[in-house]
Design an enzyme around this catalytic site. Structure first.
Site, PDB file in Angstrom:
ATOM      1  N   GLU A  43      18.509   4.512  59.783  1.00  8.86           N
ATOM      2  CA  GLU A  43      17.528   5.437  60.336  1.00  8.86           C
ATOM      3  C   GLU A  43      16.365   5.475  59.348  1.00  8.86           C
ATOM      4  O   GLU A  43      16.574   5.724  58.158  1.00  8.86           O
ATOM      5  CB  GLU A  43      18.145   6.844  60.475  1.00  8.86           C
ATOM      6  CG  GLU A  43      17.172   7.780  61.144  1.00  8.86           C
ATOM      7  CD  GLU A  43      17.694   9.207  61.283  1.00  8.86           C
ATOM      8  OE1 GLU A  43      18.869   9.464  60.993  1.00  8.86           O
ATOM      9  OE2 GLU A  43      16.871  10.048  61.673  1.00  8.86           O
ATOM     10  N   ARG A 268      33.043   4.443  53.167  1.00  4.55           N
ATOM     11  CA  ARG A 268      31.738   4.351  52.536  1.00  4.55           C
ATOM     12  C   ARG A 268      31.883   4.243  51.039  1.00  4.55           C
ATOM     13  O   ARG A 268      32.934   4.558  50.466  1.00  4.55           O
ATOM     14  CB  ARG A 268      30.833   5.512  52.941  1.00  4.55           C
ATOM     15  CG  ARG A 268      31.304   6.888  52.593  1.00  4.55           C
ATOM     16  CD  ARG A 268      30.518   7.946  53.357  1.00  4.55           C
ATOM     17  NE  ARG A 268      29.121   8.032  52.961  1.00  4.55           N
ATOM     18  CZ  ARG A 268      28.098   7.984  53.820  1.00  4.55           C
ATOM     19  NH1 ARG A 268      28.308   7.859  55.105  1.00  4.55           N
ATOM     20  NH2 ARG A 268      26.861   8.082  53.396  1.00  4.55           N
ATOM     21  N   LYS A 278      20.522  10.404  51.703  1.00 11.52           N
ATOM     22  CA  LYS A 278      19.063  10.311  51.706  1.00 11.52           C
ATOM     23  C   LYS A 278      18.430  11.691  51.603  1.00 11.52           C
ATOM     24  O   LYS A 278      17.385  11.858  50.985  1.00 11.52           O
ATOM     25  CB  LYS A 278      18.596   9.602  52.987  1.00 11.52           C
ATOM     26  CG  LYS A 278      18.800   8.101  52.939  1.00 11.52           C
ATOM     27  CD  LYS A 278      18.300   7.435  54.204  1.00 11.52           C
ATOM     28  CE  LYS A 278      19.308   7.551  55.315  1.00 11.52           C
ATOM     29  NZ  LYS A 278      18.985   6.732  56.496  1.00 11.52           N
TER      30      LYS A 278
HETATM   31  P1  ATP Z   1      22.759   8.967  54.348  1.00  8.27           P
HETATM   32  O1  ATP Z   1      23.973   9.813  54.537  1.00  8.27           O
HETATM   33  O2  ATP Z   1      22.538   8.507  52.968  1.00  8.27           O
HETATM   34  O3  ATP Z   1      21.528   9.570  54.962  1.00  8.27           O
HETATM   35  P2  ATP Z   1      23.201   7.475  56.676  1.00  8.27           P
HETATM   36  O4  ATP Z   1      24.582   7.043  56.995  1.00  8.27           O
HETATM   37  O5  ATP Z   1      22.625   8.609  57.413  1.00  8.27           O
HETATM   38  O6  ATP Z   1      23.084   7.649  55.124  1.00  8.27           O
HETATM   39  P3  ATP Z   1      21.837   5.368  57.993  1.00  8.27           P
HETATM   40  O7  ATP Z   1      20.427   4.992  57.812  1.00  8.27           O
HETATM   41  O8  ATP Z   1      22.230   5.954  59.268  1.00  8.27           O
HETATM   42  O9  ATP Z   1      22.185   6.296  56.782  1.00  8.27           O
HETATM   43  O10 ATP Z   1      22.816   4.176  57.619  1.00  8.27           O
HETATM   44  C1  ATP Z   1      22.709   2.855  58.026  1.00  8.27           C
HETATM   45  C2  ATP Z   1      24.044   2.186  57.829  1.00  8.27           C
HETATM   46  O11 ATP Z   1      24.440   2.251  56.460  1.00  8.27           O
HETATM   47  C3  ATP Z   1      25.129   2.883  58.638  1.00  8.27           C
HETATM   48  O12 ATP Z   1      25.890   1.914  59.297  1.00  8.27           O
HETATM   49  C4  ATP Z   1      25.925   3.620  57.596  1.00  8.27           C
HETATM   50  O13 ATP Z   1      27.257   3.736  57.993  1.00  8.27           O
HETATM   51  C5  ATP Z   1      25.751   2.736  56.358  1.00  8.27           C
HETATM   52  N1  ATP Z   1      25.916   3.522  55.119  1.00  8.27           N
HETATM   53  C6  ATP Z   1      25.247   4.631  54.753  1.00  8.27           C
HETATM   54  N2  ATP Z   1      25.717   5.113  53.588  1.00  8.27           N
HETATM   55  C7  ATP Z   1      26.716   4.292  53.193  1.00  8.27           C
HETATM   56  C8  ATP Z   1      27.608   4.253  52.072  1.00  8.27           C
HETATM   57  N3  ATP Z   1      27.567   5.176  51.103  1.00  8.27           N
HETATM   58  N4  ATP Z   1      28.512   3.247  52.002  1.00  8.27           N
HETATM   59  C9  ATP Z   1      28.558   2.303  52.961  1.00  8.27           C
HETATM   60  N5  ATP Z   1      27.755   2.280  54.036  1.00  8.27           N
HETATM   61  C10 ATP Z   1      26.839   3.253  54.175  1.00  8.27           C
HETATM   62 MG    MG Z   2      21.909   9.991  58.351  1.00  6.95          MG
END
Ligand code: ATP
Ligand code: MG
Length: 570
Positions: A43, A268, A278
């Site tokens: 995102e 994760r 983020k």
């Molecule tokens: P955040 O919680 O940091 O905002 P998010 O999961 O909302 O992260 P996205 O932009 O939706 O961030 O993530 C894109 C991809 O990266 C998704 O498939 C998510 O599952 C993966 N991802 C995010 N954080 C991790 C992590 N700590 N370890 C492995 N994969 C991750």
């Molecule tokens: Mg998110």
């Protein structure tokens, strides 16, 4: 993807559960290897961090191994928080990490019309309805883990009425929050995500790509499976928190005449001394706790890059983590160790004095300069050598001298002899002090017979220290970075406080007048080097200007704390 940007896969490693699933889909004939399609779907509401690197390596790595394709898709369904700045940064970071996506960058927002049309189909199938309850009422009537939900009074309205209202929602007739489109599933489901989840909300807000074209926006669960389906994704990898959403992912696609991808969840990445969300990282930036998203203390990919991390070391780290469904916390030392292993082989070595102490070599001819030979990387002699100047005045690090040496101190002290790296043996005879009594200069002699660092009489010295010739020395700014947080789990804090209370007040030390050997001024930004005996450093991506201004960031110290931890565990 070219050979040298391929993740370094160990062919003997046991196959993880994700690759086992893909293998089985190929064995059973469901897909041909080259039909494998994956995607990385960030995102664009912040910068990518080291956790994303794990997802990127899995998404791109697996597609590449089978000769399939991996797409980069911006999951831009939340107009409020998203921005083009983030889109560009994400593209740059994925490329930097060594991956190339198939075709153009894709956007969920490109599918808004298709998603809307499918939503209309869902209403026609009697599987969705327009609800007029407020967000609060919907939340309250959802029930809990122990109590079933209460059906909305609008749940059984006619298909025609929902179709009409949904169309008018889209036309902008209604204010924010006044209506939603909900899936008609089961208010008694043990899985709360299945209790008539919201599919669309009204949001009169500009979108960074579609402008004011839309005032209804799809919710994640409705949108994501359709995005995967529209793109022909075969295996949709995501993190474990989406496991409980999977029945919904499948429920939405089931009645539609569309391709059905398979969602697979893995655990994760969590790292000690690091926050990874983020939202939390954004707060550090907004409150000025760090100097932007690419501050070298940030766990963002651009921060790690500016710190001096190599893409190879990050890919190697992810590879060593493996893929599992176990949630754990990885020690940040493991990441640092992957970096050290890489830099030890690949970073050229130079001499730099961070805390200069002047040394005058009283028996060296005045106004003479000689150029000595220094190997660029003793681990790889084939990388050649360079010339370094030597004269009567040099700098050494203050820490390499003790007026009263402790036991086993093999560096310089009055009367003691040491080797100057790549140069001569040196003996200290006299110490000058300033008015406060601090040591301000050493008077030493050298042995001209020991050029290159060996004595013809076979006499040995225990210590070798680094130095920089004063006349040619480059004054530099050096930034020493330490952990951003003081404790392993930054979220572990006293009542009423949050992770901000665990920030390390000493995470940055600025050194303004370091002395570097001249070659370090000429290197381009983002050059990764070892300052001999001190650590690994990287010329700053923004502030270092070749031939003008030297600015180096400490990437990681030489000391291998990882080895100690490993010892402790064994
Ligand atoms: P955040 O919680 O940091 O905002 P998010 O999961 O909302 O992260 P996205 O932009 O939706 O961030 O993530 C894109 C991809 O990266 C998704 O498939 C998510 O599952 C993966 N991802 C995010 N954080 C991790 C992590 N700590 N370890 C492995 N994969 C991750
Ligand atoms: Mg998110």
């Amino acid at each position: 993807m070219s050979e040298n940007t391929m993740p370094n896969n160990n062919e003997n490693a046991p196959v993880d559960f994700i690759r086992a699933i893909v293998n089985e889909d190929i064995r059973s004939g469901k897909y041909k290897p080259e039909e494998i399609r994956t995607r990385f779907p960030p995102e664009p509401n912040g910068y990518l961090h080291i956790g994303h690197a794990k997802a990127i390596c899995i998404d791109f790595g697996i597609a590449a191994e089978y000769g399939g394709k991996c797409y980069l898709r911006m999951d831009d369904t939340n107009p409020g928080k998203e921005d083009i700045e983030y889109v560009q940064a994400i593209e740059e970071d994925v490329r930097w990490l060594g991956f190339t996506w198939d075709g153009p960058t894709r956007y969920a927002s490109d599918y808004f019309q298709q998603m809307y049309d499918y939503a209309v189909d869902m209403i026609k199938l009697g599987l969705a309805y327009v609800d007029e309850q407020s967000a609060e009422e919907i939340r309250q009537s959802r029930g809990s883990l122990t109590e079933p939900g209460q059906p909305s009074p609008w749940r059984d309205r006619s298909i025609e009425e929902s179709l009409d209202l949904f169309e008018r929602m889209r036309q902008g007739e209604f204010p924010n929050g006044s209506k939603v489109l909900r899936a008609k599933i089961d208010m008694n489901s043990p899985n709360v995500h299945m209790r008539d989840p919201v599919m669309y909300r009204i949001l009169h807000m500009e979108h960074h790509r579609t402008g004011d074209q839309w005032c209804v926006y799809p919710m994640y669960d409705w949108a994501h499976g359709l995005e995967d389906s529209i793109e022909g994704i075969t295996h949709s990898f995501c993190t474990l928190e989406f496991e409980i959403h999977r029945p919904l992912y499948e429920w939405f696609l089931e009645p539609l005449p569309v391709h059905k991808p398979r969602q697979i969840e893995f655990s994760r990445l969590n790292l000690t001394y690091t926050v990874m969300s983020k939202r939390k990282l954004l707060r550090l930036v907004e409150e000025g706790k760090v100097n932007g998203w690419d501050d070298p203390r940030m766990p963002t990919l651009c921060g790690l890059r500016r710190r001096g991390y190599t893409p190879e070391s990050i890919r190697d780290f992810v590879q060593r983590l493996g893929i599992t469904k176990f949630t754990g916390i990885t020690e940040v030392e493991m990441l640092e160790n992957c970096l050290r292993e890489d830099l030890n082989i690949n970073a050229d070595r130079y001499m730099a004095v961070l805390d200069p102490l002047k040394v005058t070599i009283t028996n060296y001819p005045e106004r003479q300069v000689e150029w000595l030979e220094a190997l660029n990387n003793p681990e790889k002699p084939e990388l050649g050598s360079r010339k370094i100047p030597f004269s009567r005045e040099i700098y050494i690090d203050r820490d390499d001298f003790r007026e009263v040496p402790p036991r086993k101190y093999h560096r310089l002290s009055p009367g003691a002899e040491v080797r100057l790296r790549w140069a001569y043996f040196l003996t200290c005879h006299d110490v000058k002090h300033d008015e406060q009594g601090n040591v301000c200069e050493l008077l030493c002699t050298y042995d001209p017979e020991t050029r290159g660092g060996a004595a013809p009489d076979g006499r040995r010295v225990k210590g070798t220290i680094h130095w920089v010739e004063a006349g040619h020395a480059v004054s530099a700014e050096v930034r020493l970075y330490d952990r951003l947080f003081v404790c392993e789990n930054p979220d572990d804090c006293e009542e009423g406080l949050d992770y901000m209370s665990n920030l390390n007040p000493d995470s940055l030390t600025l050194l303004k007048d370091c002395k570097l050997e001249p070659a370090l001024l000429e290197l381009p930004p983002e050059s990764r080097v070892q300052f001999e005996r001190v650590g690994y450093f990287c010329s700053d991506r923004h502030d270092h200007i070749p031939d003008k201004k030297a600015v180096y960031n400490r990437t990681v110290a030489l000391r291998d704390s990882w080895a100690k931890i490993e010892k402790k565990h064994n």
